[in-house]
Scaffold this active site. Structure first.
Site, PDB file in Angstrom:
ATOM      1  N   ASP A 187     -14.052  23.062 -11.576  1.00 22.88           N
ATOM      2  CA  ASP A 187     -15.226  22.412 -10.987  1.00 22.88           C
ATOM      3  C   ASP A 187     -16.444  23.287 -11.254  1.00 22.88           C
ATOM      4  OD1 ASP A 187     -17.250  21.289  -9.484  1.00 22.88           O
ATOM      5  OD2 ASP A 187     -15.948  20.783  -7.803  1.00 22.88           O
ATOM      6  N   HIS A 192     -22.275  25.540  -6.635  1.00 20.33           N
ATOM      7  CA  HIS A 192     -21.384  26.540  -6.059  1.00 20.33           C
ATOM      8  C   HIS A 192     -21.575  27.941  -6.647  1.00 20.33           C
ATOM      9  CE1 HIS A 192     -19.546  23.083  -4.241  1.00 20.33           C
ATOM     10  NE2 HIS A 192     -19.290  22.571  -5.432  1.00 20.33           N
ATOM     11  N   ILE A 207     -22.897  26.993  -1.975  1.00 17.30           N
ATOM     12  CA  ILE A 207     -21.891  26.682  -0.969  1.00 17.30           C
ATOM     13  C   ILE A 207     -20.501  26.689  -1.600  1.00 17.30           C
ATOM     14  CG2 ILE A 207     -23.526  25.323   0.384  1.00 17.30           C
ATOM     15  CD1 ILE A 207     -22.205  22.797  -0.741  1.00 17.30           C
ATOM     16  N   GLY A 210     -15.936  21.985  -1.439  1.00 15.91           N
ATOM     17  CA  GLY A 210     -15.185  21.319  -0.381  1.00 15.91           C
ATOM     18  C   GLY A 210     -13.695  21.317  -0.665  1.00 15.91           C
TER      19      GLY A 210
END
Length: 284
Positions: A187, A192, A207, A210
């Site tokens: 990903d 991120h 961040i 998820g």
């Protein structure tokens, strides 16, 4: 409108051959924080190839299939990546995932829902190998600013709140570099890793994925309430309700009933701000 719901859903499924081996699984597990303490037998089953068990949430990254970013290239979809968040994730396991595998992944946009101020894309992936179906994965992608087109609002994914005190509660630290390690599993969303991109998306800093929180939570459930037996997991679903920043601590509360574990996940340092909700692991 950047999303043509009818065109996206009507598009032919896309198939691809995918493969993985023990190195991909070990990297994924390390990206979830596995391996501490490094010589702990309970951790070696995630990190040592001769003892390797595959956490079922590996299905979300195997072969880097039609993930959050890949699914946005489907016909009828043209959106700003900075407006995209992962809204929910579900996987159904048809049998345990082998540590070395080769399979066919077939993906499509199964639905597009209109949430007024946002659109939700449901990206469904079916994976099968020579012995038959392995897993089904549904990713719900939340696209801010793309709702209001008069489409179906979609079903509610809410799960009744658990009653009483949890049967188990654990805390799991998120390393400062964890998002950088986890993204090596496929990903590559700059949200991120790139501080400037994160600011464009409305965050002070990058961040955590998820799906990293998703995997960490499943590992905690398996290790705490399922005796470390990954093969007992039948399905696993959650709704992403908040973000996690590298360096924070996850508080994972678990309630056990017959055949299922329900969990909630919060960020300890932000007064237990909600991170995952409607989280259910169905098991044997």
């Amino acid at each position: 409108m950047p999303i043509d719901a009818a065109k996206a859903v009507a598009a032919e499924p896309r198939s691809a051959e995918i493969a993985w081996d023990h190195k991909d699984i070990q990297l994924y597990h390390l990206g979830l924080g596995a391996g501490l303490p490094a010589t702990d037998p309970d951790e070696l089953r995630y990190t040592l190839e001769s003892k390797l068990h595959v956490l079922p949430s590996f299905a979300t990254v195997a072969g880097a299939g039609m993930g959050v970013v890949g699914g946005l290239s489907a016909p009828g979809i043209e959106v700003n990546l900075a407006a995209v968040l992962h809204g929910g994730q579900a996987i159904t396991l048809h049998r345990p995932i082998p540590s070395d595998g080769r399979a066919t992944s077939t993906s499509k946009v199964a639905a597009v829902y209109d949430k007024a101020k946002a659109a939700i894309l449901v990206l469904r992936t079916e994976v099968a190998d020579a012995d038959g179906p392995l897993w089904t994965s549904d990713a719900e992608i939340f696209v801010r600013g793309e709702g209001g087109f008069g489409g179906d609002r979609g079903p509610s994914a809410r799960v009744p709140a658990p009653e009483g005190d949890p049967d188990a509660e654990v805390e799991r630290p998120v390393r400062e570099d964890q998002a950088l390690l986890y993204r090596l599993s496929g990903d590559w969303n700059p949200l991120h890793a790139d501080p400037e991109f994160a600011k464009l998306a409305g965050f002070d800093k990058p961040i955590l994925h998820g799906l990293c929180t998703y995997g960490m939570t499943l590992k905690a459930v398996v290790d705490t309430l399922l005796g470390g037996d990954v093969s007992r997991v039948r399905s696993y679903r959650t709704r992403f309700t908040g973000v996690v920043f590298p360096g924070e601590t996850l508080r994972i509360r678990m309630w056990r009933t017959e055949g299922r574990v329900q969990a909630t996940v919060t960020a300890v340092e932000r007064d237990d701000a909600p991170v995952l909700a409607d989280t259910v692991v169905e098991h044997a």
